[in-house]
Design an enzyme around this catalytic site. Structure first.
Site, short mmCIF file in Angstrom:
data_model
loop_
_atom_site.label_atom_id
_atom_site.label_comp_id
_atom_site.label_asym_id
_atom_site.label_seq_id
_atom_site.Cartn_x
_atom_site.Cartn_y
_atom_site.Cartn_z
CB CYS A 116 20.44 -13.59 -38.71
SG CYS A 116 19.45 -12.90 -40.05
CB CYS A 156 17.24 -15.21 -39.90
SG CYS A 156 18.46 -14.46 -40.97
CG ASP A 157 17.12 -17.06 -36.27
OD1 ASP A 157 16.53 -17.68 -37.17
OD2 ASP A 157 18.34 -17.18 -36.05
#
Ligand code: FAD
Ligand code: NAP
Length: 327
Positions: free
Chosen positions: A137, A140-141
């Site tokens: 992701c 997300c990261d």
């Protein structure tokens, strides 16, 4: 001993979508039951830092956020069941669902919030380095790779979007694809090829994710040329596997309309599915955004849709009873 639980609203799944639906429904007096499944709290319980869920200036932990959501849902009156549904009958109302221990759930409305899981390549080094450089992701990261070298694996829309997204943080993005053409939409391909900070390595498979000394995490990826078999190593700090997702919809095949990728189809702008009284929210019906906040948002929508649906049903039932009484 097995039991039958009856409720006006059953929610399948306890990720951000299911728990948000539970909070709204409980506050509307619907006393929902949430069946938590094998991953209570959902996907966010598998991660550490969450920096993009609104309302928190400091970094919060995924498992903590989900514990708070569950506590809030219980506080306002939702009931949690630690069970996993293995059979569903939505052909007649009340719907009937069966848990893996034999418990039966009978409900007037059903909210499906069973989520989706990222597909992984399946190698040991990928599992070992997950959360230490290997991710599925970028939204997300990606933030953790500011100014670092990253690679994205895959050739679909997700891979191309993730590569483009990562250029917000990195000036050195490599897309690795196993063939010599992408299946992503042409408009995305055009943006990808035109981007000065993205290069594409064609006809390459991942042979191994390579970890550094001690706790250093990912430092390189070993690649194999699919034609010649030749090996090469590229140095990267982050590797994003973007080879698709797998929506948790096995229970609903031939029972509820799914799209070609297996996601639950909903009427646009609502959470209504092809079966009256069944609603879907979160990653199980969303293959584009796949974020905790969007899952929570559609969870709220599902609760409001259920509330309206039940109010209409009650109104019709009362009108029918009144007309019978008047005859
Ligand atoms: P999920 O969270 O997938 O929950 C699904 C639920 O359904 C689970 O509780 C499961 O037990 C239950 N279930 C499944 N099958 C059954 C069944 N048969 N019976 C009963 N229950 C069942 N998003 C962000 O916004 N920010 C981030 O920083 C972020 N980081 C992430 C990091 C990782 C490692 C991962 C994997 C995802 C991350 N995401 C992040 C994405 C986010 O977690 C998802 O978008 C979100 O969790 C989707 O919520 P959901 O409720 O739809 O489904
Ligand atoms: P996808 O379209 O299925 O693409 C997966 C990619 O991963 C393919 O390029 C595939 O290669 C590759 N792949 C699969 N298994 C692999 C393996 N074992 N090793 C190496 N590579 C592998 O998945 P997606 O990109 O996640 O998209 C899923 C659906 O969501 C699609 O319908 C897509 O259009 C949609 N989506 C839409 C948007 C948007 O509208 N903005 C954004 C994201 C996703 P091959 O090409 O060789 O098969």
């Amino acid at each position: 001993m097995t039991a039958t639980h009856s409720t006006r609203m059953l929610i399948l799944g306890s990720g951000p979508a299911g728990l948000s639906a539970a909070i709204y429904a409980a506050r509307a007096g619907l006393a929902p039951i949430v069946v938590q499944g094998i991953q209570p709290g959902g996907q966010l319980t598998t991660t550490t830092d969450v920096e993009n869920y609104p309302g928190f200036r400091d970094v919060i932990q995924g498992p903590w956020l989900m514990e708070e959501m569950q506590a809030q849902a219980e506080h306002v009156g939702a009931r949690m069941m630690w069970d996993t549904i293995v059979d569903v009958d939505v052909s007649v109302r009340p719907f009937r669902l069966t848990g893996d221990g034999g418990h039966v759930y009978s409900c007037d409305t059903l909210v499906i919030a069973t989520g989706a899981q990222a597909r992984w390549l399946g190698m040991e080094s990928e599992t070992r380095l997950r959360g230490q450089g290997v991710s599925a992701c970028a939204t997300c990261d990606g933030f953790f790779y500011r100014g670092k070298k990253v690679a994205v694996i895959g050739g679909g829309n997700t891979a191309v979007e993730e590569a483009l997204y990562l250029t917000n943080h990195s000036q050195d993005v490599t897309l690795i694809h196993r063939r010599d053409s992408l299946r992503a939409e042409k408009i995305l391909q055009k943006r990808l090829f035109a981007h000065p900070h993205i290069k594409v390595l064609w006809n390459r498979e991942i042979a191994e994710f390579v970890g550094g000394e001690g706790n250093q995490g990912l430092v390189a990826i070993d690649l194999k040329d699919t034609h010649s078999g030749a090996r090469e190593r590229i140095e990267v700090d982050g590797g994003f596997v973007a080879i698709g997702h797998h929506p948790a919809t096995e229970l609903f095949h031939d029972k509820i309309a799914l799209d070609a990728d297996g996601y639950i189809e909903v009427t646009p702008g609502t959470t209504r599915t092809s079966v009256e009284g069944v609603f879907a929210c979160g990653d199980v019906m969303d293959k584009v955004y796949r974020q905790a906040v969007t899952a929570a948002g559609t969870g709220c929508m599902a609760a409001l849709d259920v509330e309206r649906f039940l109010a209409d049903q009650d109104f019709e039932a009362e009108a029918e009873a009144a007309s019978i009484a008047a005859e």
